[in-house]
Every structure is written in C-alpha cells, then in structure tokens.
Design a protein around this motif. Structure first.
Motif, mmCIF file in Angstrom:
data_model
loop_
_atom_site.group_PDB
_atom_site.id
_atom_site.type_symbol
_atom_site.label_atom_id
_atom_site.label_comp_id
_atom_site.label_asym_id
_atom_site.label_seq_id
_atom_site.Cartn_x
_atom_site.Cartn_y
_atom_site.Cartn_z
ATOM 1 N N TRP A 138 -5.555 3.109 -0.814
ATOM 2 C CA TRP A 138 -4.270 2.169 -0.898
ATOM 3 C C TRP A 138 -4.405 1.127 0.123
ATOM 4 O O TRP A 138 -3.430 0.131 0.281
ATOM 5 N N LEU A 142 -2.519 -2.735 0.222
ATOM 6 C CA LEU A 142 -1.525 -3.009 1.037
ATOM 7 C C LEU A 142 -1.787 -4.275 2.052
ATOM 8 O O LEU A 142 -1.025 -4.993 2.130
ATOM 9 N N THR A 146 0.146 -7.592 1.478
ATOM 10 C CA THR A 146 0.859 -8.115 2.732
ATOM 11 C C THR A 146 0.557 -9.559 3.275
ATOM 12 O O THR A 146 1.392 -10.361 3.468
#
Length: 171
Positions: A138, A142, A146
């Motif tokens: 993950w 992420l 972001t």
C-alpha cells in the motif's frame, strides 16, 4: 502610509509585509499578472502531467481493467514524464519561494504555501518507496496518490484561482 501594491483586476498583491515582489529577477515577467499567468499555465501543464502519471501508474500495476499488462515502454514513459514534471515544477517553486515566501495570510494562500512545502517531501517519499521494494504494497499507491493530490491542491489554490477570475470555491 503606502497603498498596497495592486495586481490584475485591482486585487492587492499578497507579499510579505515590508517587501515587494521581485518580478524583475525571473523568467516570469516584470509584472504580477505576467508571473501569475505564466505560473498558472505551467501549473496547469504540471497537473496534466501528474494526471498522466496517475493513469500510467494504474496501467503499470494492472488497475485499469480495460488494458492488459503495460509494455516496458510505459514504465520508461512514466519515468520520463515524472522527470519532466519535477523539472517543470522547479522554476514555479523557485519563483513562489523567492517572491512570496511562505504566507499564512488567508486560507487559500496558506493552503497553497503549506502544500507547496509538503510537495517536495511527498516527491522524495515516493522516490524512496519506489527504490526500496521492502515497503508494504500500500505504500507506493499512498505515496504516488499523495503526490498527485498535492499537485492538484496547489493547482486549485493558485492556477485555478487565477484562471477563474481570482475565485476558488471553498478557499
């Protein structure tokens, strides 16, 4: 008492108290509107590249159901577009930092300033996650998500604000 410097549409220029924007020392023109227009255009190009990066990443990791496994050239293209986006962001950031610095004068400006500072940390985090394969699955989505979100937020708080007649709903 001096009247505040005025930009396009008679709006006050937001600069640090006691300073004046240093437009003369950059490729962004000699006036505030010149700089804002060029930065809005470059920022829009940067957002476009970030969205292409997102689509290429989704393709590379098999998250686009209509497409099969991405060929190797997609990986190379992803890296080249990422490098281009990073290089495109540098003169924009340099101008913002040297002309305005970090400001917290209102919500829109604060969001733009703080997200701009956060952006390069997000970029470094994404590169670290890509280079070190020991991170959980993950971590890369992420970090990449972001980074794209930070670019979109900066664009919304500055480029969209300027191109939309000095209005950004919600900010």
């Amino acid at each position: 008492m001096d009247a505040p410097a005025r930009g396009g549409h008679g709006r006050p220029l937001l600069v640090r108290p006691g300073t004046h924007p240093a437009y003369e020392n950059s490729l962004f023109g000699q006036r505030g509107d010149d700089a804002r227009l060029l930065k809005a255009q470059l920022g829009s190009a940067l957002l476009g590249l970030a969205l292409i990066q997102l689509l290429l990443a989704l393709w590379m990791y098999g998250r686009l159901p209509a497409l099969r496994t991405a060929p190797h050239r997609v990986h190379t293209t992803h890296r080249l577009i990422g490098l281009t986006a990073f290089l495109l962001s540098l003169p924009i950031a340099q101008h913002c930092i040297t002309t305005y610095g970090v400001q917290l004068t209102d919500t829109r400006v604060a969001v733009h300033s703080l997200t701009g500072c956060f952006l390069y940390g997000a970029f470094v985090a994404k590169v670290i996650v890509v280079r070190h394969r020991h991170w959980p699955g993950w971590a890369l989505p992420l970090a990449g998500g972001t980074l794209v979100t930070a670019i979109a937020l900066i664009w919304y708080a500055a480029a969209f604000w300027y191109l939309n007649g000095f209005q950004a709903p919600g900010l």
